[in-house]
Design a protein around this motif. Structure first.
Motif, mmCIF file in Angstrom:
data_model
loop_
_atom_site.group_PDB
_atom_site.id
_atom_site.type_symbol
_atom_site.label_atom_id
_atom_site.label_comp_id
_atom_site.label_asym_id
_atom_site.label_seq_id
_atom_site.Cartn_x
_atom_site.Cartn_y
_atom_site.Cartn_z
ATOM 1 N N GLU A 167 0.911 -1.116 0.134
ATOM 2 C CA GLU A 167 -0.122 0.025 -0.118
ATOM 3 C C GLU A 167 0.869 1.523 -0.303
ATOM 4 O O GLU A 167 0.626 2.145 0.795
ATOM 5 C CB GLU A 167 -0.914 -0.044 1.039
ATOM 6 C CG GLU A 167 -1.745 -1.456 1.337
ATOM 7 C CD GLU A 167 -3.039 -1.500 1.607
ATOM 8 O OE1 GLU A 167 -3.522 -0.478 1.207
ATOM 9 O OE2 GLU A 167 -3.658 -2.347 1.863
ATOM 10 N N THR A 169 0.905 3.781 -1.357
ATOM 11 C CA THR A 169 0.097 4.797 -1.711
ATOM 12 C C THR A 169 -1.176 5.255 -0.968
ATOM 13 O O THR A 169 -1.593 6.590 -0.891
ATOM 14 C CB THR A 169 -0.735 5.439 -3.033
ATOM 15 O OG1 THR A 169 -1.123 4.193 -3.424
ATOM 16 C CG2 THR A 169 0.574 5.565 -4.243
ATOM 17 N N ALA A 170 -1.375 5.032 0.499
ATOM 18 C CA ALA A 170 -2.292 4.684 1.233
ATOM 19 C C ALA A 170 -2.440 5.875 1.977
ATOM 20 O O ALA A 170 -3.224 6.739 2.220
ATOM 21 C CB ALA A 170 -2.445 3.836 1.803
ATOM 22 N N SER A 174 -4.036 11.885 -3.944
ATOM 23 C CA SER A 174 -4.650 11.270 -5.174
ATOM 24 C C SER A 174 -3.208 11.667 -5.800
ATOM 25 O O SER A 174 -2.765 10.939 -7.008
ATOM 26 C CB SER A 174 -5.563 11.248 -5.773
ATOM 27 O OG SER A 174 -6.038 12.484 -6.014
ATOM 28 N N GLY A 177 -0.358 10.458 -4.811
ATOM 29 C CA GLY A 177 -0.143 8.875 -4.606
ATOM 30 C C GLY A 177 0.613 8.104 -6.693
ATOM 31 O O GLY A 177 1.081 7.471 -6.844
ATOM 32 N N THR A 199 -3.153 -2.494 -3.025
ATOM 33 C CA THR A 199 -3.376 -0.794 -2.919
ATOM 34 C C THR A 199 -4.734 -1.905 -2.440
ATOM 35 O O THR A 199 -5.002 -2.776 -3.088
ATOM 36 C CB THR A 199 -3.849 0.193 -4.079
ATOM 37 O OG1 THR A 199 -4.350 0.814 -3.687
ATOM 38 C CG2 THR A 199 -3.904 -0.951 -5.021
ATOM 39 N N HIS A 200 -5.992 -0.882 -2.145
ATOM 40 C CA HIS A 200 -7.196 -1.164 -2.660
ATOM 41 C C HIS A 200 -8.019 0.362 -2.910
ATOM 42 O O HIS A 200 -9.721 0.604 -2.790
ATOM 43 C CB HIS A 200 -8.289 -1.340 -1.308
ATOM 44 C CG HIS A 200 -7.754 -0.609 0.278
ATOM 45 N ND1 HIS A 200 -7.332 -0.842 1.197
ATOM 46 C CD2 HIS A 200 -8.023 0.252 -0.253
ATOM 47 C CE1 HIS A 200 -6.889 0.653 1.276
ATOM 48 N NE2 HIS A 200 -7.683 1.481 1.092
ATOM 49 N N ASP A 201 -6.717 0.995 -3.861
ATOM 50 C CA ASP A 201 -7.666 2.260 -4.617
ATOM 51 C C ASP A 201 -7.474 1.978 -5.607
ATOM 52 O O ASP A 201 -6.499 1.603 -6.754
ATOM 53 C CB ASP A 201 -5.915 3.328 -4.356
ATOM 54 C CG ASP A 201 -6.954 4.652 -5.558
ATOM 55 O OD1 ASP A 201 -7.575 4.679 -5.805
ATOM 56 O OD2 ASP A 201 -5.675 5.427 -4.561
#
Ligand SMILES: Nc1ncnc2c1ncn2[C@@H]1O[C@H](COP(=O)(O)OP(=O)(O)O)[C@@H](O)[C@H]1O
Ligand SMILES: [Mg+2]
Length: 236
Positions: A167, A169-170, A174, A177, A199-201
């Protein structure tokens, strides 16, 4: 030869009624040069899987091979050596040492690996992530995006074959990221370094070439995106 291969890998935590099946019977082959993301909701097993790919943790069942070599029989010392030589790590919270400057944080990675020329290599790595001029700043004098760039320089300074980023960029907005992802992609293409990240993005997923979807510790889907079509006037 694949850079990493997982064969029938499961990882459980605890025992008896409290036993948690974090990762279940995963078979996965990662080829050298991939830019692959593990995607899934919180608790789906992304961190557990990345930690086993990066040899920070060992499976309860099954085996992990790095560059064709089984890792199951290796001592802690041999595993530490394998990680130091072949694998770089990037973390969600950057994990820089607060009292050290940017260049000192990167240089430390060279020194811990027993390499010489640390200062020069650290400056070069910082230049590659666009931080020339900021080498003397401590982490609290850098933005989140800049701190993650220092962490990327630290992960890459010893030229690992494989970079693991959980993760990455968590903790960034944005725009930052997206820039960090773009930088990782550039380094992947320039050096052929294999990147595996989680990620979860959804925005982050767009940058990946291969997306492995996890659900309850299993691979639910494994998609490879075709290379983007060359733009007019480019190539043939
Ligand atoms: N050290 C641990 N002890 C017990 N359970 C854990 C531990 N680490 C992770 N788990 C459990 O394993 C499952 C997968 O966790 P994790 O790999 O962290 O998923 P993700 O990174 O996708 O959020 C979750 O149910 C989590 O609660
Ligand atoms: Mg996680």
């Amino acid at each position: 030869m694949p850079i990493c291969e997982l064969r029938g890998v499961s990882r459980t935590y605890g025992s008896g009624p409290a036993k948690v099946h974090a990762v279940r019977e995963i078979d996965l082959v990662i080829e050298a040069g991939e830019f692959t993301v593990f995607v899934g909701p919180s608790g789906s097993g992304k961190t557990t899987l990345l930690n086993m790919v990066g040899c920070l943790d060992q499976p309860s069942e099954g085996e992990v091979l790095i560059e064709g070599r089984p890792t199951a029989g290796l001592s802690d010392r041999a595993l530490a050596h394998l990680r130091a030589e072949r694998i770089g790590f990037i973390f969600q919270a950057f994990n820089l040492i607060p009292v050290l400057t940017a260049v000192e944080n990167v240089e430390l990675a060279v020194q811990l690996g027993g390499g010489g020329d640390g200062r020069a290599r650290a400056r070069q790595a910082l230049a590659e992530v666009g931080l020339t001029g900021l080498e003397g700043r401590r982490p609290n004098q850098l933005s989140g995006g800049q701190q993650q760039r220092v962490a990327i320089a630290r992960a890459l300074v010893r030229k690992p074959a494989l970079v693991i980023a959980d993760e990455p960029t968590a903790n960034l907005d944005s725009a930052n990221g997206a820039q960090v992802l773009e930088l990782m992609r550039e380094l992947n293409e320039k050096h052929g370094t294999t990147f595996i990240f989680s990620t979860h993005d959804a925005m982050v997923m767009e940058h990946a070439r291969r997306t492995v979807f996890l659900h309850d510790g299993r691979i639910a889907r494994d998609e490879v995106r075709a290379a983007p079509a060359p733009r007019a006037g480019e190539g043939r």
